[in-house]
Design a protein around this motif. Structure first.
Motif, mmCIF file in Angstrom:
data_model
loop_
_atom_site.group_PDB
_atom_site.id
_atom_site.type_symbol
_atom_site.label_atom_id
_atom_site.label_comp_id
_atom_site.label_asym_id
_atom_site.label_seq_id
_atom_site.Cartn_x
_atom_site.Cartn_y
_atom_site.Cartn_z
ATOM 1 N N LEU A 7 -8.296 -9.271 -8.317
ATOM 2 C CA LEU A 7 -7.657 -9.114 -9.609
ATOM 3 C C LEU A 7 -7.476 -7.641 -9.944
ATOM 4 O O LEU A 7 -6.598 -7.280 -10.703
ATOM 5 N N SER A 8 -8.334 -6.795 -9.396
ATOM 6 C CA SER A 8 -8.217 -5.352 -9.567
ATOM 7 C C SER A 8 -8.280 -4.741 -8.181
ATOM 8 O O SER A 8 -8.301 -5.442 -7.177
ATOM 9 N N ALA A 9 -8.298 -3.421 -8.124
ATOM 10 C CA ALA A 9 -8.356 -2.758 -6.829
ATOM 11 C C ALA A 9 -9.609 -3.215 -6.088
ATOM 12 O O ALA A 9 -10.705 -3.226 -6.641
ATOM 13 N N PRO A 10 -9.485 -3.614 -4.825
ATOM 14 C CA PRO A 10 -10.655 -4.090 -4.084
ATOM 15 C C PRO A 10 -11.656 -2.972 -3.838
ATOM 16 O O PRO A 10 -11.292 -1.800 -3.758
ATOM 17 N N LEU A 11 -12.910 -3.341 -3.701
ATOM 18 C CA LEU A 11 -13.934 -2.348 -3.381
ATOM 19 C C LEU A 11 -13.761 -1.851 -1.953
ATOM 20 O O LEU A 11 -13.959 -0.670 -1.661
ATOM 21 N N VAL A 12 -13.399 -2.778 -1.059
ATOM 22 C CA VAL A 12 -13.118 -2.441 0.344
ATOM 23 C C VAL A 12 -11.670 -2.789 0.627
ATOM 24 O O VAL A 12 -11.246 -3.928 0.403
ATOM 25 N N ASP A 13 -10.905 -1.810 1.092
ATOM 26 C CA ASP A 13 -9.487 -2.019 1.383
ATOM 27 C C ASP A 13 -9.179 -1.410 2.747
ATOM 28 O O ASP A 13 -9.054 -0.198 2.888
ATOM 29 N N LEU A 14 -9.102 -2.276 3.755
ATOM 30 C CA LEU A 14 -8.792 -1.844 5.114
ATOM 31 C C LEU A 14 -7.406 -2.339 5.485
ATOM 32 O O LEU A 14 -7.092 -3.524 5.311
ATOM 33 N N GLY A 15 -6.582 -1.439 6.007
ATOM 34 C CA GLY A 15 -5.229 -1.812 6.392
ATOM 35 C C GLY A 15 -4.861 -1.271 7.754
ATOM 36 O O GLY A 15 -4.867 -0.055 7.962
ATOM 37 N N GLY A 16 -4.578 -2.151 8.691
ATOM 38 C CA GLY A 16 -4.159 -1.740 10.033
ATOM 39 C C GLY A 16 -5.170 -0.873 10.757
ATOM 40 O O GLY A 16 -4.796 0.029 11.511
ATOM 41 N N VAL A 17 -6.452 -1.156 10.555
ATOM 42 C CA VAL A 17 -7.498 -0.295 11.104
ATOM 43 C C VAL A 17 -7.666 -0.536 12.607
ATOM 44 O O VAL A 17 -7.876 -1.668 13.052
ATOM 45 N N THR A 18 -7.576 0.534 13.365
ATOM 46 C CA THR A 18 -7.864 0.487 14.794
ATOM 47 C C THR A 18 -8.984 1.460 15.108
ATOM 48 O O THR A 18 -9.204 2.433 14.382
ATOM 49 N N LEU A 19 -9.699 1.171 16.192
ATOM 50 C CA LEU A 19 -10.702 2.099 16.669
ATOM 51 C C LEU A 19 -10.757 1.981 18.186
ATOM 52 O O LEU A 19 -10.972 0.895 18.723
ATOM 53 N N SER A 20 -10.535 3.093 18.849
ATOM 54 C CA SER A 20 -10.561 3.142 20.307
ATOM 55 C C SER A 20 -11.612 4.136 20.743
ATOM 56 O O SER A 20 -11.748 5.216 20.167
ATOM 57 N N LEU A 21 -12.355 3.774 21.778
ATOM 58 C CA LEU A 21 -13.413 4.632 22.305
ATOM 59 C C LEU A 21 -13.194 4.871 23.791
ATOM 60 O O LEU A 21 -12.740 3.977 24.507
ATOM 61 N N ALA A 22 -13.527 6.070 24.225
ATOM 62 C CA ALA A 22 -13.410 6.392 25.650
ATOM 63 C C ALA A 22 -14.618 5.851 26.399
ATOM 64 O O ALA A 22 -15.736 5.850 25.888
#
Length: 232
Positions: A7-22
């Motif tokens: 209903l309001s801005a979310p506490l956690v807002d993740l969008g298109g999150v990627t994480l790559s590790l070598a």
């Protein structure tokens, strides 16, 4: 994946999150475009097979892992814009974390372990607040005991007290009962949900236990670095 309640801005807002590790075998894509919103006060269970990216996702929310790309906005901060010192200050004020391994400081008493985040924040009443928090989790008689003198369940209660003592808006729990027997684990989870309700904190919980995840208001499944809403 759209949020079901915002209903309001979310506490956690993740969008298109990627994480790559070598790695020695080449680049490993741990997270592959995660979209996830968590509303203030919500409880979310994160489930999925080992190696799917559940714990990594939690660490991204805590600012302990930096996303390779995407939007990471948590508790009013754009985590990608913060340097390590700013992240540490933000985390100390906004986030409580409970791990499977208790991560208590062996040379410190239970009271000292719980007081640490408050002392780092410069709170003059750090030890009074730490004592009150330990009493809240039923360890008022263990203030001066060291981790080696406590049972596994007692150590996890100290870890819970430490996570809650600064009254964080967001609590992240990563398999918090993984090192405990079934009965002790159940008691710890009852305590975790009770503390969440008392403080109105937002809870994101990683677990392999479907029954435990079902106690949350919403369940998200992570597979191969992607997130899917679980429906009944």
């Amino acid at each position: 994946m759209p949020s079901t309640a915002s209903l309001s801005a979310p506490l956690v807002d993740l969008g298109g999150v990627t994480l790559s590790l070598a790695s020695l075998a080449g680049q490993v894509n741990v997270l592959r475009g995660i979209d996830l919103c968590v509303a203030e006060g919500e409880t979310v269970g994160i489930v999925g097979p080992s190696g799917s990216g559940k714990s990594t996702l939690l660490m991204v929310m805590a600012g302990l892992e930096r996303a390779s790309s995407g939007r990471v906005q948590v508790a009013g901060a754009d985590l990608s814009a913060l340097d390590e010192d700013a992240l540490a200050r933000w985390r100390r004020a906004q986030v409580g974390i409970v791990f499977q391994a208790f991560h208590l400081i062996p040379a410190m008493t239970a009271l000292e372990n719980v007081a640490v985040p408050l002392e780092l924040a410069g709170a003059a009443d750090a030890f009074d607040r730490a004592e009150a928090e330990l009493k809240r989790v039923g360890l008022g008689h263990r203030l001066d005991h060291y981790p080696s003198q406590l049972s596994g369940g007692e150590q996890q209660r100290v870890a819970l007290a430490r996570a809650f003592v600064a009254r964080p808006r967001l609590l992240l729990a990563d398999e918090p009962t993984g090192n405990l027997d079934q009965g002790t684990g159940r008691a710890i989870m009852d305590m975790l949900f009770d503390l969440h309700a008392q403080d109105s904190a937002t809870l994101v919980l990683v677990t392999h236990d479907p029954a435990l995840a079902a106690r949350c208001g919403r369940v998200v499944r992570v597979e191969d670095g992607r997130a899917f809403e679980v429906t009944a």
